[in-house]
Structure formats: C-alpha cells, structure tokens
Design a protein around this motif. Sequence first.
Motif, PDB file in Angstrom:
ATOM      1  N   GLU A  52      15.654  54.245   9.754  1.00 51.20           N
ATOM      2  CA  GLU A  52      14.989  53.059   8.518  1.00 51.20           C
ATOM      3  C   GLU A  52      16.719  52.002   8.761  1.00 51.20           C
ATOM      4  N   ASN A  91      15.771  51.317  15.119  1.00 55.35           N
ATOM      5  CA  ASN A  91      15.885  51.962  13.838  1.00 55.35           C
ATOM      6  C   ASN A  91      14.927  50.279  13.380  1.00 55.35           C
ATOM      7  N   HIS A 172      13.515  61.870   7.124  1.00 60.19           N
ATOM      8  CA  HIS A 172      14.958  60.640   7.550  1.00 60.19           C
ATOM      9  C   HIS A 172      15.772  62.034   7.235  1.00 60.19           C
TER      10      HIS A 172
HETATM   11  N1  URA Z   1      19.941  55.924   8.671  1.00 54.91           N
HETATM   12  C1  URA Z   1      19.345  54.929   9.729  1.00 54.91           C
HETATM   13  O1  URA Z   1      17.976  55.460   9.794  1.00 54.91           O
HETATM   14  N2  URA Z   1      19.888  54.870  10.933  1.00 54.91           N
HETATM   15  C2  URA Z   1      21.061  54.649  11.356  1.00 54.91           C
HETATM   16  O2  URA Z   1      21.126  54.058  12.403  1.00 54.91           O
HETATM   17  C3  URA Z   1      21.612  55.745  10.818  1.00 54.91           C
HETATM   18  C4  URA Z   1      21.611  56.007   9.660  1.00 54.91           C
END
Ligand code: URA
Length: 201
Positions: A52, A91, A172
């Motif tokens: 993300e 990300n 996630h």
């Molecule tokens: N969450 C994410 O989506 N990316 C990161 O780099 C760390 C935590």
Amino acid sequence: NTGAARYLPGEHTLPELRRAAAGCRGCGLYRDATQTVFGEGPPDARFLFVGEQPGDKEDLEGAPFVGPAGRILDRALKEAGIDRGTVYVTNAVKHFKFTSKGRRRIHGRPSTAEIDACLPWLTAEMEILRPAVTVVLGATAARALLGPSFRVTRHRGEPLPHGDTIMVATIHPSAVLRAPNRDAAYDGFLADIKVAARAGT
Ligand code: URA
Ligand code: SF4
C-alpha cells in the motif's frame, strides 16, 4: 500537485527513477513524511510484490517492508519457497500517510487521488521489471493495478493474466496482524503466496 508524471526522469532505469522519486511533489504526502520510499530489488526480479504505502518504520529507514508487515511477508516468502533474490518489493504510494496522536504516528489510508498521483512511479517500475508474477497486496494496490471494482476478498489467490505478467491478489500482510484469528489469516495469506510461487515457476 498534479501527480508524479512531471517528475519522471528522461532515462528510465531503477536508479534514475529512485533518484527522481526522492524529489517528487506530485501530491501532498511528501510534506509530512520523512522521505520517499522507493521499491527495492533486482531489475531482473521474477516476482513483484506491491503493497500500500510505507509504514512508520519504512518511512524512517527509507526501505519498503522493513517493519512488522515485512516480517510477515518475509516468512511467507520463505515458506512458499520464493527466493528473496528473485523478488522486488514496492508500494502503490511512495510516501507515508499518517496522523499524529501524541508521539505516535497512526497510518492513514491513501485516497484515490493520492493513489492515482503516485501511479506513474509504479507503472515505470513495472515497465522496467516486466515481472513474471505481480503479487497485489491488499485493496490499495488492487485499486492501483486492477481498478476500483476489483474485490480482493472475491478474487484472492486466483492467477489473473494481465498483459505479460500474471497478477495474484491477496490480503495485505498488515491485515494478517490485525486479524482476530491471526493463524488462520496467515494460513490464507500463505496459500495465496504459494499460488504466486507456482505461477512463477
Ligand atoms: N505496508 C506496506 O504496504 N508497505 C510497506 O512497505 C510496509 C508496510
Ligand atoms: Fe509523489 Fe507519490 Fe510521494 Fe505523492 S506519494 S509526493 S505522488 S511519490
């Protein structure tokens, strides 16, 4: 702030993109964050993992997935038999979005406008990497790569051919940490990562 496009360098290599992204002001998120957190991994990676946005630890260290979510991801990679040397992690949004509560910084969800603003970086990374498999981690990455009507809960763990990559969406890794039944959530996450591993071999 009209998006990242005008900050893209003339030459598209990962080092040039990283250097240019460090100065991006394509949306308002650069203002409060410590630094741009660009993707990391070899340019010939078979696997691309898209999260993300950087978290608190990533914002301070300047590297993706080095905090608690990263530990979940690392464990799943290992257990799915994916060699770290074949993985590039990045990300959808490259700056940490947060609200301050005293000394604590509470993660905030990136808006659609912020996801759209940052997309040129991810698109440029993907054009260089041309990964065999793209693992889409959670709803924000899914919105960026698969559009607003895609539902992770409905299509997680399905190999989805997209141009010359195979996308596999899953939850996630932070959602694993927040789940009421962490072990079950992790097992589901690992099962999806194993689908990605198979798609890449
Ligand atoms: N969450 C994410 O989506 N990316 C990161 O780099 C760390 C935590
Ligand atoms: Fe640029 Fe993305 Fe950071 Fe916004 S979040 S300033 S678009 S790098």
